[in-house]
Structure formats: C-alpha cells, structure tokens
Design an enzyme around this catalytic site. Structure first.
Site, PDB file in Angstrom:
ATOM      1  N   HIS A 104       0.856  -1.002  -0.104  1.00  0.00           N
ATOM      2  CA  HIS A 104      -0.102   0.009  -0.070  1.00  0.00           C
ATOM      3  C   HIS A 104       0.857   1.326   0.114  1.00  0.00           C
ATOM      4  CE1 HIS A 104      -2.765   3.151   1.174  1.00  0.00           C
ATOM      5  NE2 HIS A 104      -3.736   2.498   0.621  1.00  0.00           N
ATOM      6  N   GLU A 178      -4.379   2.129  -7.249  1.00  0.00           N
ATOM      7  CA  GLU A 178      -4.681   3.377  -6.617  1.00  0.00           C
ATOM      8  C   GLU A 178      -3.517   4.362  -6.693  1.00  0.00           C
ATOM      9  OE1 GLU A 178      -6.310   1.265  -2.710  1.00  0.00           O
ATOM     10  OE2 GLU A 178      -4.582   2.437  -2.130  1.00  0.00           O
TER      11      GLU A 178
HETATM   12  O1  G3H Z   1      -6.887   1.248   1.060  1.00  0.00           O
HETATM   13  C1  G3H Z   1      -7.805   1.849   0.580  1.00  0.00           C
HETATM   14  C2  G3H Z   1      -7.108   3.233  -0.276  1.00  0.00           C
HETATM   15  O2  G3H Z   1      -6.063   3.582   0.102  1.00  0.00           O
HETATM   16  C3  G3H Z   1      -8.163   4.314  -0.626  1.00  0.00           C
HETATM   17  O3  G3H Z   1      -8.538   4.835   0.686  1.00  0.00           O
HETATM   18  P1  G3H Z   1      -9.427   6.244   0.476  1.00  0.00           P
HETATM   19  O4  G3H Z   1     -10.700   5.892  -0.179  1.00  0.00           O
HETATM   20  O5  G3H Z   1      -9.764   6.580   1.771  1.00  0.00           O
HETATM   21  O6  G3H Z   1      -8.670   7.271  -0.403  1.00  0.00           O
END
Ligand code: G3H
Length: 257
Positions: A104, A178
């Site tokens: 991540h 992401e």
């Molecule tokens: O693990 C999830 C992602 O990092 C997205 O997080 P978020 O929707 O709070 O930006």
C-alpha cells in the site's frame, strides 16, 4: 487455465479499515458488514474486509456464517523466527485470513516498504494458501492528460513485475490500482484515466494463467462504478466505506445488469 476471452471475472468489493477505528468501532463495523453479506451474494459479488491485526480473530468469528472474506493489512515474508513486531503469514492463514494486502502507498511512503519487500511477501502469502492484494499506483498526477496514462503504466509496471516475480504463474492475485494522488482525496481519479491505465496493465498480465482481478482504489465512493465497469473487476474502498450505507449502495450499483 487461461481466461476465456471476453469472460469477466467475478466482481469483488472490499475495504481496508487502515487504522481509523478503535476496537469497539471495528467490531461494530464488522457486524454491519456481515449484515451486507446476503446482498453481496445476491449481487454475485465477492466482499472482503481488512481490519487491523488485533481484530482479525473476532472478525473471523463474526463473519463465520457469511462468505465475506477476511483480509490482513500486511504480513512478514518469513513464516517464523526472531522478527519482533512482525506478523507471520502462517498465523494469518490459521486465523482465517484469505487476502493479504501488500505494497500500500502508505506502507511504501511511511514504513519504507519496497518492491523487493512486496515480492518476498507475495511469495510468503501464496505459499501459505492466501491471495496477495498488491497495491500499485503512480505518485504524481500529470497535468498533461495525454501523457498521464503512459506515466502511470510506467510506474505501475515495475511494481507489478516485482510482486509477480516470486509467485507461480498460476497463483491468484488481486491488484489494487490506486493512483497515490487520489488516496485520501475528496474525489477519485477520473474514470477515463483509470480505465485507460487498467486496460494497458491487463496487456502486461496476458501471460498469467492464474486469476488476476484488478480493483480501483483512491477515494472510491458510490456513483463511480458504472464508468469503471468496462475495465475493472471491482473497487477497494477506504473512507467512503466507513458508512455501511455507502457499501450497500455500491453493492447495488455493482450488480450485473
Ligand atoms: O485502502 C484504501 C485506499 O487507500 C483508498 O483510501 P481512501 O478511499 O480513503 O482514499
């Protein structure tokens, strides 16, 4: 078995709670997600939740009568030994974890996780019978839209190559695309960008015989799925999953027409 051309994988929706909730709130949240399990099944959707390590065991008990998959936010690359503070993939597997998130952006930025670490962890996860959920994404947003896709693919490719380098070709894997600039933002990345990047990434994965599902994450919320559906297998939610009503709404949006 190689995927049948045109056949889509089963859609998948999940959330990581990161470190947002305390123990009572996490337990309450898992209960509310368990209550959504029938809706997810009806929508022919795999649902997963990734709590903190402390809550993995109570979450396993709460999800026991559902098909909701339990995840973990990280693991170590060795099964056992003198690794103070780390969590073994063996223990996670024994605790009922099915999916382990690695790479991540927050772990890469704040805790120094490298592509080499991700590769070793992916191998340990697969060896222990779980599925790696590998987070990939580009750091910055290009102001020139025509260059943005190439930049994103260029940054994601080595992340993917590393993550897949130590696991068998037929191992199942989940990739969460992401873009780092879309994480923790008020709005997700534009669907055109996400679709173009993911379509390009799929061509890099064409030789894999294992199941590869690609999710979008980064301020994902209700209302965005329809535009992502042509290229994505699902979504990975963060803050916008904290209200279970949003998850319920997204499950309905992700129902096959
Ligand atoms: O693990 C999830 C992602 O990092 C997205 O997080 P978020 O929707 O709070 O930006």
């Amino acid at each position: 078995m190689a995927p049948i051309p045109g056949k889509r994988e089963k859609r998948i929706l999940g959330t990581s709670l990161k470190m947002y909730f305390d123990l009572p709130d996490t337990n309450r949240y898992i209960d509310s997600l368990a209550a959504l399990a029938p809706a997810a099944e009806k929508a022919d959707l795999d649902l997963f939740v990734i709590p903190d390590f402390i809550t993995v065991l109570p979450a396993k008990a709460k999800l026991a009568d559902t098909k909701v998959m339990l995840g973990a936010q990280d693991c170590y690359s060795e099964d056992k030994g003198a690794f103070t503070g780390e969590v073994s993939p063996v223990t996670l597997s024994q605790a009922g974890v099915k999916v382990v998130e690695i790479g991540h952006a927050e772990r890469r930025r704040l805790f120094g996780e490298t592509d080499a670490d991700v590769a070793k962890k992916a191998a340990a996860i697969v060896k222990n019978g779980m599925v790696p959920l590998v987070c990939i994404g580009e750091k910055s947003k290009s102001n020139i839209a025509s260059q943005a896709v190439g930049i994103a693919v260029g940054e994601c490719k080595p992340q993917i190559d590393a993550a897949l380098s130590q696991i068998p070709n037929d191992a199942d894997v989940i990739l969460a695309y992401e873009p780092i600039w879309a994480i923790g933002a008020s709005e997700p990345a534009g669907a055109d960008h996400v679709v173009a990047v993911v379509e390009a990434l799929r061509t890099l994965l064409a030789d894999r015989s294992g199941r590869v599902r690609i999710l979008y994450g980064g301020s994902a919320k209700p209302g965005i799925w329809k535009a992502l559906a042509p290229a994505l297998d699902g979504m990975f939610l963060g803050r916008f999953a904290h209200d279970p009503k949003n998850v319920e709404q997204i499950i309905q949006e992700m129902r096959e027409p």
